[in-house]
Scaffold this active site. Sequence first.
Site, PDB file in Angstrom:
ATOM      1  N   THR A 187       0.805  -1.218   0.000  1.00 55.62           N
ATOM      2  CA  THR A 187       0.000   0.000   0.000  1.00 55.62           C
ATOM      3  C   THR A 187       0.837   1.266   0.000  1.00 55.62           C
ATOM      4  OG1 THR A 187      -1.633  -1.179   1.282  1.00 55.62           O
ATOM      5  CG2 THR A 187      -1.651   1.215   1.503  1.00 55.62           C
ATOM      6  N   VAL A 216     -12.023  -6.766   2.274  1.00 55.06           N
ATOM      7  CA  VAL A 216     -11.567  -5.377   2.365  1.00 55.06           C
ATOM      8  C   VAL A 216     -10.589  -5.305   3.527  1.00 55.06           C
ATOM      9  CG1 VAL A 216     -12.299  -3.028   2.943  1.00 55.06           C
ATOM     10  CG2 VAL A 216     -13.685  -4.410   1.383  1.00 55.06           C
ATOM     11  N   ASP A 218      -7.482  -2.891   5.782  1.00 53.28           N
ATOM     12  CA  ASP A 218      -7.487  -1.694   6.631  1.00 53.28           C
ATOM     13  C   ASP A 218      -7.450  -0.392   5.845  1.00 53.28           C
ATOM     14  OD1 ASP A 218      -4.851  -2.489   5.760  1.00 53.28           O
ATOM     15  OD2 ASP A 218      -4.041  -0.935   7.071  1.00 53.28           O
ATOM     16  N   THR A 238       0.621   0.073   6.623  1.00 47.00           N
ATOM     17  CA  THR A 238       0.792  -0.908   5.551  1.00 47.00           C
ATOM     18  C   THR A 238       0.991  -2.278   6.180  1.00 47.00           C
ATOM     19  OG1 THR A 238       2.091  -1.466   3.573  1.00 47.00           O
ATOM     20  CG2 THR A 238       3.298  -0.518   5.428  1.00 47.00           C
ATOM     21  N   GLY A 241      -3.702  -6.149   6.715  1.00 44.76           N
ATOM     22  CA  GLY A 241      -4.758  -5.237   7.136  1.00 44.76           C
ATOM     23  C   GLY A 241      -5.619  -5.764   8.271  1.00 44.76           C
TER      24      GLY A 241
HETATM   25  N1  ASP Z   1      -2.767  -3.055   4.193  1.00 44.33           N
HETATM   26  C1  ASP Z   1      -3.154  -3.571   2.913  1.00 44.33           C
HETATM   27  C2  ASP Z   1      -4.302  -4.492   3.091  1.00 44.33           C
HETATM   28  O1  ASP Z   1      -4.316  -5.282   4.019  1.00 44.33           O
HETATM   29  C3  ASP Z   1      -2.091  -4.288   2.157  1.00 44.33           C
HETATM   30  C4  ASP Z   1      -0.677  -3.879   2.347  1.00 44.33           C
HETATM   31  O2  ASP Z   1      -0.360  -2.793   2.795  1.00 44.33           O
HETATM   32  O3  ASP Z   1       0.182  -4.723   2.025  1.00 44.33           O
HETATM   33  O4  ASP Z   1      -5.179  -4.490   2.263  1.00 44.33           O
END
Ligand code: ASP
Length: 326
Positions: A187, A216, A218, A238, A241
């Site tokens: 992210t 979905v 975070d 990141t 999530g």
């Molecule tokens: N935080 C994001 C999610 O869980 C993915 C990521 O940052 O790798 O959708």
Amino acid sequence: MSDRRKFLKSSVSAVSVIPMIACKAENGNSVLSQEVVKPALISTWNHGIVANNAAWKILGDNGKAIDAVEAGVRLTESDPTGQSVGIGGRPDMNGDVTLDACIMNEKGDCGSVAYLKNIEHPISVARQVMEETPHVMLVGDGAKQFALEKGHPEINLLTDQSKQEWQKWLESERKVLPKINVENHDTIGLLALDSHGDLSGACTTSGAAWKLPGRVGDSPIIGAGLYVDNEVGGATATGWGEAVIRAVGCFLVVELMRQGNSAQRACELAVERVISKNPDWREIQVGFIALSKDGNYGGYCIQPGFDYAVQTANLDNQMIKSGSRI
Ligand code: ASP
């Protein structure tokens, strides 16, 4: 002279390092800060460098933080080589790329979209939800219908590269949990403090690779993947999530700053909270970055390998290796 230095020189009117000293935290602690550094930017991972460059052009021109964060992450969304954000994102287990994003301004207004398909710029749709509707969050078909009505073109987000990786995954043991710190992933969250002293943040992602359809994370959840309070600071997250949502991670980081902790310390304490709420913490990555009202910044994560890009009135745009719990 490098372009960056030329820019700093030519935009000096918009840049200020104001000596300041103490503010009282709610718990009565005095928080000593050497200076207010503005503008300031911090964003997650390597793709943060390019995003910061675009955002800095706006901030250096006395522009608003909200415009800077949107412009910065739009570049990441449009980059087909990034396989964790926008075009080129890794799909869910059905082969559909679904995008999540949210945005928050200095007034505490926020907008969010989740499970959005076939739209290049979820961050701009999230901003339109914030500014042009009475709602905060739109998901799925409704979010897409709204985006189309607002003139966003429908496009294919699945690149050959991501399609091939998905097909390979289909032939494997089909694990949903992504590998920790794979190159070129994750992210983008971008936080900005503008020359007026206002904060905003943006967060956008294609989420976990090979996720269950409908999942979905975070990133579009206000308080989990992003939170901004113009009196205190902002934070974005990141990593896995599900673990961030359990701790309402970014709201926690901001509240820890409100209590008198530095941006760095707040990120460290929030990682400890995530660890305490997630028994599987050794198997996952979670990282936070934070920017306080005085331009103080920090970042921390569970696993080694996370880094973030920082650009401030007295620091050229550069990657900073995050400290980690392991
Ligand atoms: N935080 C994001 C999610 O869980 C993915 C990521 O940052 O790798 O959708």
